[in-house]
Motif scaffolding. Sequence first.
Motif, PDB file in Angstrom:
ATOM      1  N   ILE A  19       0.870  -1.081  -0.083  1.00 24.40           N
ATOM      2  CA  ILE A  19       0.175  -0.089  -0.056  1.00 24.40           C
ATOM      3  C   ILE A  19       0.978   1.250   0.018  1.00 24.40           C
ATOM      4  O   ILE A  19       1.697   1.160   0.769  1.00 24.40           O
ATOM      5  N   GLN A  20       0.683   2.070  -0.788  1.00 27.96           N
ATOM      6  CA  GLN A  20       1.252   3.322  -0.579  1.00 27.96           C
ATOM      7  C   GLN A  20       0.251   4.353  -0.241  1.00 27.96           C
ATOM      8  O   GLN A  20      -0.747   4.846  -0.850  1.00 27.96           O
ATOM      9  N   PHE A  21       0.556   4.634   1.196  1.00 28.80           N
ATOM     10  CA  PHE A  21      -0.398   5.669   1.860  1.00 28.80           C
ATOM     11  C   PHE A  21      -0.233   7.109   1.482  1.00 28.80           C
ATOM     12  O   PHE A  21       1.008   7.640   1.494  1.00 28.80           O
ATOM     13  N   LYS A  22      -1.059   7.995   1.183  1.00 26.23           N
ATOM     14  CA  LYS A  22      -1.193   9.329   1.032  1.00 26.23           C
ATOM     15  C   LYS A  22      -1.405   9.912   2.254  1.00 26.23           C
ATOM     16  O   LYS A  22      -2.552   9.933   2.664  1.00 26.23           O
ATOM     17  N   ASP A  23      -0.349  10.554   2.770  1.00 31.39           N
ATOM     18  CA  ASP A  23      -0.311  11.253   3.982  1.00 31.39           C
ATOM     19  C   ASP A  23      -0.481  12.661   3.754  1.00 31.39           C
ATOM     20  O   ASP A  23       0.354  13.411   3.165  1.00 31.39           O
ATOM     21  N   ALA A  58     -11.796   9.314   9.596  1.00 23.36           N
ATOM     22  CA  ALA A  58     -11.689  10.444  10.543  1.00 23.36           C
ATOM     23  C   ALA A  58     -11.142  11.553   9.795  1.00 23.36           C
ATOM     24  O   ALA A  58     -11.556  12.670  10.073  1.00 23.36           O
ATOM     25  N   ARG A  59     -10.186  11.522   8.807  1.00 23.02           N
ATOM     26  CA  ARG A  59      -9.613  12.380   8.056  1.00 23.02           C
ATOM     27  C   ARG A  59     -10.833  13.457   7.427  1.00 23.02           C
ATOM     28  O   ARG A  59     -10.192  14.435   7.233  1.00 23.02           O
ATOM     29  N   GLY A  60     -11.777  12.783   7.010  1.00 24.36           N
ATOM     30  CA  GLY A  60     -12.983  13.620   6.388  1.00 24.36           C
ATOM     31  C   GLY A  60     -13.394  14.703   7.089  1.00 24.36           C
ATOM     32  O   GLY A  60     -13.593  15.707   6.645  1.00 24.36           O
ATOM     33  N   ILE A 118     -17.683  14.565   1.835  1.00 24.11           N
ATOM     34  CA  ILE A 118     -16.466  14.776   1.576  1.00 24.11           C
ATOM     35  C   ILE A 118     -15.461  13.868   2.443  1.00 24.11           C
ATOM     36  O   ILE A 118     -15.784  13.386   3.663  1.00 24.11           O
ATOM     37  N   ASP A 119     -14.323  13.361   1.820  1.00 24.74           N
ATOM     38  CA  ASP A 119     -13.227  12.574   2.432  1.00 24.74           C
ATOM     39  C   ASP A 119     -11.905  12.755   1.748  1.00 24.74           C
ATOM     40  O   ASP A 119     -12.097  13.580   0.724  1.00 24.74           O
ATOM     41  N   ASP A 120     -10.989  12.329   2.166  1.00 25.88           N
ATOM     42  CA  ASP A 120      -9.715  12.730   1.814  1.00 25.88           C
ATOM     43  C   ASP A 120      -9.242  12.008   0.579  1.00 25.88           C
ATOM     44  O   ASP A 120      -8.908  12.417  -0.296  1.00 25.88           O
ATOM     45  N   VAL A 121      -9.546  10.712   0.527  1.00 18.68           N
ATOM     46  CA  VAL A 121      -9.020   9.556  -0.572  1.00 18.68           C
ATOM     47  C   VAL A 121     -10.105   8.811  -0.996  1.00 18.68           C
ATOM     48  O   VAL A 121     -10.902   8.369  -0.078  1.00 18.68           O
ATOM     49  N   LEU A 122     -10.423   8.806  -2.259  1.00 20.90           N
ATOM     50  CA  LEU A 122     -11.107   7.699  -2.717  1.00 20.90           C
ATOM     51  C   LEU A 122     -10.539   6.794  -3.384  1.00 20.90           C
ATOM     52  O   LEU A 122      -9.633   6.802  -4.240  1.00 20.90           O
ATOM     53  N   ALA A 123     -10.611   5.511  -2.526  1.00 23.62           N
ATOM     54  CA  ALA A 123      -9.798   4.385  -3.006  1.00 23.62           C
ATOM     55  C   ALA A 123     -10.674   3.251  -3.481  1.00 23.62           C
ATOM     56  O   ALA A 123     -11.044   3.349  -4.995  1.00 23.62           O
ATOM     57  N   THR A 124     -10.989   2.150  -3.020  1.00 21.11           N
ATOM     58  CA  THR A 124     -11.772   1.339  -3.633  1.00 21.11           C
ATOM     59  C   THR A 124     -13.269   1.722  -3.677  1.00 21.11           C
ATOM     60  O   THR A 124     -14.096   1.027  -4.351  1.00 21.11           O
ATOM     61  N   GLY A 125     -13.502   2.742  -2.797  1.00 22.19           N
ATOM     62  CA  GLY A 125     -14.890   3.252  -2.757  1.00 22.19           C
ATOM     63  C   GLY A 125     -15.794   2.696  -1.773  1.00 22.19           C
ATOM     64  O   GLY A 125     -17.218   3.088  -2.029  1.00 22.19           O
ATOM     65  N   GLY A 126     -15.577   1.606  -1.045  1.00 20.24           N
ATOM     66  CA  GLY A 126     -16.351   0.912  -0.220  1.00 20.24           C
ATOM     67  C   GLY A 126     -17.099   1.788   0.869  1.00 20.24           C
ATOM     68  O   GLY A 126     -18.445   1.555   1.154  1.00 20.24           O
ATOM     69  N   THR A 127     -16.019   2.507   1.488  1.00 17.57           N
ATOM     70  CA  THR A 127     -16.526   3.423   2.461  1.00 17.57           C
ATOM     71  C   THR A 127     -17.732   4.492   2.074  1.00 17.57           C
ATOM     72  O   THR A 127     -18.597   4.627   2.927  1.00 17.57           O
ATOM     73  N   VAL A 128     -17.260   5.056   1.004  1.00 23.21           N
ATOM     74  CA  VAL A 128     -18.034   6.152   0.495  1.00 23.21           C
ATOM     75  C   VAL A 128     -19.272   5.640   0.028  1.00 23.21           C
ATOM     76  O   VAL A 128     -20.421   6.304   0.081  1.00 23.21           O
ATOM     77  N   GLU A 151      -8.180  10.905  -5.727  1.00 25.81           N
ATOM     78  CA  GLU A 151      -8.850   9.568  -6.204  1.00 25.81           C
ATOM     79  C   GLU A 151      -7.338   8.809  -6.382  1.00 25.81           C
ATOM     80  O   GLU A 151      -6.794   9.092  -7.517  1.00 25.81           O
ATOM     81  N   LEU A 152      -7.677   7.713  -6.104  1.00 25.65           N
ATOM     82  CA  LEU A 152      -6.711   6.740  -6.708  1.00 25.65           C
ATOM     83  C   LEU A 152      -7.568   5.865  -7.672  1.00 25.65           C
ATOM     84  O   LEU A 152      -7.951   4.912  -7.748  1.00 25.65           O
ATOM     85  N   GLY A 153      -7.415   6.474  -8.813  1.00 22.37           N
ATOM     86  CA  GLY A 153      -7.983   6.216 -10.332  1.00 22.37           C
ATOM     87  C   GLY A 153      -7.975   4.545 -10.628  1.00 22.37           C
ATOM     88  O   GLY A 153      -8.787   3.926 -10.842  1.00 22.37           O
TER      89      GLY A 153
HETATM   90  P1  AMP Z   1     -11.836   2.751   0.481  1.00 22.69           P
HETATM   91  O1  AMP Z   1     -13.047   2.518   1.233  1.00 22.69           O
HETATM   92  O2  AMP Z   1     -11.172   1.905  -0.115  1.00 22.69           O
HETATM   93  O3  AMP Z   1     -12.236   3.794  -0.768  1.00 22.69           O
HETATM   94  O4  AMP Z   1     -11.129   3.697   1.425  1.00 22.69           O
HETATM   95  C1  AMP Z   1     -11.459   3.867   2.817  1.00 22.69           C
HETATM   96  C2  AMP Z   1     -10.715   4.971   3.544  1.00 22.69           C
HETATM   97  O5  AMP Z   1      -9.286   4.557   3.614  1.00 22.69           O
HETATM   98  C3  AMP Z   1     -10.634   6.230   2.908  1.00 22.69           C
HETATM   99  O6  AMP Z   1     -11.392   7.084   3.783  1.00 22.69           O
HETATM  100  C4  AMP Z   1      -9.249   6.987   3.121  1.00 22.69           C
HETATM  101  O7  AMP Z   1      -9.146   7.678   4.044  1.00 22.69           O
HETATM  102  C5  AMP Z   1      -8.565   5.823   3.331  1.00 22.69           C
HETATM  103  N1  AMP Z   1      -7.549   5.293   2.482  1.00 22.69           N
HETATM  104  C6  AMP Z   1      -7.537   4.187   1.538  1.00 22.69           C
HETATM  105  N2  AMP Z   1      -6.516   4.208   0.615  1.00 22.69           N
HETATM  106  C7  AMP Z   1      -5.510   5.340   0.955  1.00 22.69           C
HETATM  107  C8  AMP Z   1      -4.384   5.360   0.707  1.00 22.69           C
HETATM  108  N3  AMP Z   1      -3.816   5.006  -0.309  1.00 22.69           N
HETATM  109  N4  AMP Z   1      -3.811   6.467   1.322  1.00 22.69           N
HETATM  110  C9  AMP Z   1      -4.490   6.951   2.540  1.00 22.69           C
HETATM  111  N5  AMP Z   1      -5.752   6.748   2.771  1.00 22.69           N
HETATM  112  C10 AMP Z   1      -6.291   6.126   2.219  1.00 22.69           C
END
Ligand code: AMP
Length: 172
Positions: A19-23, A58-60, A118-128, A151-153
Amino acid sequence: MQHIHDAIRNISDFPKPGIQFKDITPLLADPAVFKQTIDCFADRHRTNRIDVVVGIEARGFVFSSALAYALGAGTGMVRKPGKLPYKTYRKTYELEYGTDTVEIHQDAFLPGQRILIIDDVLATGGTVAATTALIEENFDVEIVEIDFLMELGFLQGREMLGDRPVFSLLSY
Ligand code: AMP
């Protein structure tokens, strides 16, 4: 936009290998860049009559509260289970391994309100996607847009949101 991009730090193999974390902490610590970030969202929604900006734990929350203040809106919280003290609605969703749950207070919105998520990162989209379903299934409100700092496209999380309006300031 370059300043915002440059203020996000990449941390490899966090919280687990691959995982590459976006800080976002360097962005939040820089007064000019944090202000520029909030101003970008605020300018976008200035005339959209947003009633409540909802942050996802929490970051949202960092973005939802600052943006709500800038727009003169209220702010709401979607939280992990067991954190909210009043009566809640909840939605459980699938993870790669197991499930997770999001919760919201039953009195979070009034009928007809215009909501921005609003949230910081759209990754897999499951949470949003779970957050959106939680709100749509329990409240008579309008979700005006779903916004992200980035967005991690390549994870195609946007597809989880169907044809709902989605906006990301940065894309990777
Ligand atoms: P997801 O449900 O996969 O879209 O992501 C759930 C949460 O995990 C998001 O609210 C992000 O804050 C966090 N997240 C997921 N992937 C990363 C990443 N690579 N870097 C930082 N935060 C992430």
